[in-house]
Design a protein around this motif. Structure first.
Motif, PDB file in Angstrom:
ATOM      1  N   UNK A   1      11.363   2.302  -3.030  1.00 17.62           N
ATOM      2  CA  UNK A   1      10.767   3.522  -2.497  1.00 17.62           C
ATOM      3  C   UNK A   1       9.364   3.690  -3.079  1.00 17.62           C
ATOM      4  N   UNK A   2       8.382   3.910  -2.241  1.00 18.85           N
ATOM      5  CA  UNK A   2       7.007   4.068  -2.715  1.00 18.85           C
ATOM      6  C   UNK A   2       6.560   5.512  -2.535  1.00 18.85           C
ATOM      7  N   UNK A   3       6.049   6.081  -3.629  1.00 15.92           N
ATOM      8  CA  UNK A   3       5.652   7.479  -3.647  1.00 15.92           C
ATOM      9  C   UNK A   3       4.183   7.616  -4.023  1.00 15.92           C
ATOM     10  N   UNK A   4       3.570   8.684  -3.535  1.00 19.53           N
ATOM     11  CA  UNK A   4       2.226   9.069  -3.949  1.00 19.53           C
ATOM     12  C   UNK A   4       2.307  10.448  -4.582  1.00 19.53           C
ATOM     13  N   UNK A   5       1.775  10.572  -5.794  1.00 26.63           N
ATOM     14  CA  UNK A   5       1.670  11.871  -6.453  1.00 26.63           C
ATOM     15  C   UNK A   5       0.204  12.301  -6.415  1.00 26.63           C
ATOM     16  N   UNK A   6      -0.050  13.482  -5.896  1.00 27.72           N
ATOM     17  CA  UNK A   6      -1.398  14.050  -5.908  1.00 27.72           C
ATOM     18  C   UNK A   6      -1.321  15.322  -6.751  1.00 27.72           C
ATOM     19  N   UNK A   7      -1.708  15.215  -7.996  1.00 24.37           N
ATOM     20  CA  UNK A   7      -1.531  16.284  -8.977  1.00 24.37           C
ATOM     21  C   UNK A   7      -2.707  16.258  -9.954  1.00 24.37           C
ATOM     22  N   UNK A   8      -3.425  17.396 -10.084  1.00 22.03           N
ATOM     23  CA  UNK A   8      -4.627  17.402 -10.917  1.00 22.03           C
ATOM     24  C   UNK A   8      -4.381  17.818 -12.360  1.00 22.03           C
ATOM     25  N   UNK A   9      -3.186  18.288 -12.692  1.00 20.91           N
ATOM     26  CA  UNK A   9      -2.902  18.625 -14.086  1.00 20.91           C
ATOM     27  C   UNK A   9      -2.839  17.345 -14.914  1.00 20.91           C
ATOM     28  N   UNK A 153      13.230  -2.279 -10.602  1.00 19.01           N
ATOM     29  CA  UNK A 153      12.445  -3.016  -9.616  1.00 19.01           C
ATOM     30  C   UNK A 153      13.328  -3.941  -8.778  1.00 19.01           C
ATOM     31  N   UNK A 154      14.325  -4.552  -9.411  1.00 20.13           N
ATOM     32  CA  UNK A 154      15.251  -5.402  -8.667  1.00 20.13           C
ATOM     33  C   UNK A 154      16.032  -4.585  -7.648  1.00 20.13           C
ATOM     34  N   UNK A 155      16.438  -3.393  -8.054  1.00 21.21           N
ATOM     35  CA  UNK A 155      17.159  -2.504  -7.148  1.00 21.21           C
ATOM     36  C   UNK A 155      16.273  -2.110  -5.971  1.00 21.21           C
ATOM     37  N   UNK A 156      14.989  -1.848  -6.249  1.00 21.71           N
ATOM     38  CA  UNK A 156      14.072  -1.453  -5.186  1.00 21.71           C
ATOM     39  C   UNK A 156      13.878  -2.583  -4.171  1.00 21.71           C
ATOM     40  N   UNK A 157      13.747  -3.817  -4.650  1.00 20.18           N
ATOM     41  CA  UNK A 157      13.572  -4.963  -3.751  1.00 20.18           C
ATOM     42  C   UNK A 157      14.828  -5.175  -2.917  1.00 20.18           C
ATOM     43  N   UNK A 178       7.637  -1.908  -2.774  1.00 16.15           N
ATOM     44  CA  UNK A 178       8.365  -1.749  -4.035  1.00 16.15           C
ATOM     45  C   UNK A 178       7.477  -1.741  -5.271  1.00 16.15           C
ATOM     46  N   UNK A 179       6.162  -1.903  -5.091  1.00 16.04           N
ATOM     47  CA  UNK A 179       5.226  -1.874  -6.216  1.00 16.04           C
ATOM     48  C   UNK A 179       4.141  -0.848  -5.929  1.00 16.04           C
ATOM     49  N   UNK A 180       3.436  -0.408  -6.977  1.00 17.43           N
ATOM     50  CA  UNK A 180       2.335   0.518  -6.768  1.00 17.43           C
ATOM     51  C   UNK A 180       1.021  -0.240  -6.658  1.00 17.43           C
ATOM     52  N   UNK A 181      -0.083   0.516  -6.566  1.00 20.46           N
ATOM     53  CA  UNK A 181      -1.392  -0.098  -6.322  1.00 20.46           C
ATOM     54  C   UNK A 181      -1.900  -0.910  -7.501  1.00 20.46           C
ATOM     55  N   UNK A 182      -1.277  -0.761  -8.681  1.00 24.05           N
ATOM     56  CA  UNK A 182      -1.711  -1.496  -9.865  1.00 24.05           C
ATOM     57  C   UNK A 182      -1.061  -2.873  -9.984  1.00 24.05           C
ATOM     58  N   UNK A 183      -0.180  -3.222  -9.068  1.00 27.50           N
ATOM     59  CA  UNK A 183       0.506  -4.515  -9.138  1.00 27.50           C
ATOM     60  C   UNK A 183      -0.493  -5.654  -8.938  1.00 27.50           C
ATOM     61  N   UNK A 185      -0.962  -9.072  -7.445  1.00 30.06           N
ATOM     62  CA  UNK A 185      -0.300 -10.001  -6.519  1.00 30.06           C
ATOM     63  C   UNK A 185      -0.395 -11.460  -6.959  1.00 30.06           C
ATOM     64  N   UNK A 186      -1.369 -11.789  -7.805  1.00 28.04           N
ATOM     65  CA  UNK A 186      -1.554 -13.172  -8.232  1.00 28.04           C
ATOM     66  C   UNK A 186      -0.563 -13.591  -9.326  1.00 28.04           C
ATOM     67  N   UNK A 187       0.188 -12.626  -9.861  1.00 25.39           N
ATOM     68  CA  UNK A 187       1.200 -12.948 -10.872  1.00 25.39           C
ATOM     69  C   UNK A 187       2.562 -13.226 -10.247  1.00 25.39           C
ATOM     70  N   UNK A 188       2.625 -13.256  -8.909  1.00 30.21           N
ATOM     71  CA  UNK A 188       3.867 -13.527  -8.179  1.00 30.21           C
ATOM     72  C   UNK A 188       5.018 -12.592  -8.579  1.00 30.21           C
ATOM     73  N   UNK A 189       4.781 -11.277  -8.613  1.00 27.43           N
ATOM     74  CA  UNK A 189       5.850 -10.376  -9.038  1.00 27.43           C
ATOM     75  C   UNK A 189       7.058 -10.396  -8.108  1.00 27.43           C
ATOM     76  N   UNK A 190       6.839 -10.603  -6.809  1.00 21.39           N
ATOM     77  CA  UNK A 190       7.958 -10.605  -5.869  1.00 21.39           C
ATOM     78  C   UNK A 190       8.852 -11.810  -6.125  1.00 21.39           C
ATOM     79  N   UNK A 191       8.264 -12.991  -6.249  1.00 16.93           N
ATOM     80  CA  UNK A 191       9.059 -14.207  -6.484  1.00 16.93           C
ATOM     81  C   UNK A 191       9.850 -14.095  -7.788  1.00 16.93           C
ATOM     82  N   UNK A 192       9.213 -13.581  -8.841  1.00 21.88           N
ATOM     83  CA  UNK A 192       9.894 -13.449 -10.127  1.00 21.88           C
ATOM     84  C   UNK A 192      11.044 -12.451 -10.048  1.00 21.88           C
ATOM     85  N   UNK A 193      10.824 -11.350  -9.342  1.00 21.39           N
ATOM     86  CA  UNK A 193      11.875 -10.337  -9.215  1.00 21.39           C
ATOM     87  C   UNK A 193      13.039 -10.865  -8.379  1.00 21.39           C
ATOM     88  N   UNK A 194      12.742 -11.583  -7.307  1.00 16.00           N
ATOM     89  CA  UNK A 194      13.803 -12.148  -6.473  1.00 16.00           C
ATOM     90  C   UNK A 194      14.617 -13.166  -7.270  1.00 16.00           C
TER      91      UNK A 194
END
Length: 218
Positions: A1-9, A153-157, A178-183, A185-194
């Motif tokens: 599940x991917x969420x966006x939080x817009x909160x200035x506090x 993360x495994x559960x999310x995938x 299943x990842x946020x904008x800071x992921x 992609x060159x570290x192959x997070x999807x392949x490692x998680x799978x």
């Protein structure tokens, strides 16, 4: 599940992001309405946690702008004003739910789970493929009656693969969901998680790789 939080506090935003990530969500955080709208136009979110009183672009305006997206994300509006009139006005702007500050984090989680169980295309609480079952409400996985312990993360995938209902998902699609904008992609997070997911689920692996296409639970 991917969420966006817009909160200035300054303290609340990062606190919410850390807590939701511990719950297995992919979370992006912005602190003003203008940046929040830019993120929402680039990425597809299941839900936006939206503070009403925002700098840059007011939360009311951002809520209206989010209604123009395709698909339209669910919106949970946060505000320091909790009167009936405020709640009615917020819901009238297109918010799906409204939570007054201060609030308990577990209530926020419960409301997010309730909203995302009611997407535009209704999906069942139980996702089942063969002997594999994922309970979206309880966040539990069983295979052949055996409880499978998974990292968030495994559960999310796995959830995204089961939601696809037999259709293959590319690594890029899984990364976006299943990842946020800071992921990175060159570290192959999807392949490692799978790989970790396959090991946890056991043999024979319910996840198949389609060369040049992606992954599927047939």
């Amino acid at each position: 599940m991917r969420l966006l939080i817009v909160e200035d506090e300054e303290r609340l935003g990062p606190l919410l992001a850390r807590g939701l990530r511990r719950e297995g969500c992919a979370v992006d955080l912005t602190q003003d309405g203008t940046t929040g709208l830019a993120f929402a136009r680039i990425h597809t979110y299941d839900l936006v946690v939206l503070d009403r009183d925002l700098p840059g672009l007011h939360g009311d305006v951002l809520c209206s702008e989010l209604q123009q997206l395709d698909p339209i994300p669910r919106i949970l509006m946060l505000t320091a004003s909790g009167t009936v009139d405020d709640r009615v006005e917020g819901l009238g702007l297109g918010a799906d739910d409204y939570l007054a500050k201060p609030f308990a984090f577990r209530e926020l989680i419960a409301r997010i789970r309730a909203l995302t169980r009611r997407p535009l295309q209704v999906t069942p609480t139980l996702l089942v493929r063969g002997d594999l079952t994922l309970d979206q409400a309880r966040r539990t996985v069983t295979r052949g009656g055996r409880v499978v312990q998974l990292r968030p993360r495994e559960l999310a995938v796995l959830e995204e693969l089961l939601r696809a209902d037999g259709a293959p998902l590319s690594a890029e699609q899984l990364l976006a969901r299943a990842w946020d904008a800071n992921a990175d992609p060159f570290s192959n997070p999807v392949r490692q998680t799978v790989q970790r997911l396959r090991k946890a689920l056991g043999e024979p692996s319910p996840i198949q790789t389609i060369p040049g296409v992606g992954y599927v639970v047939p």
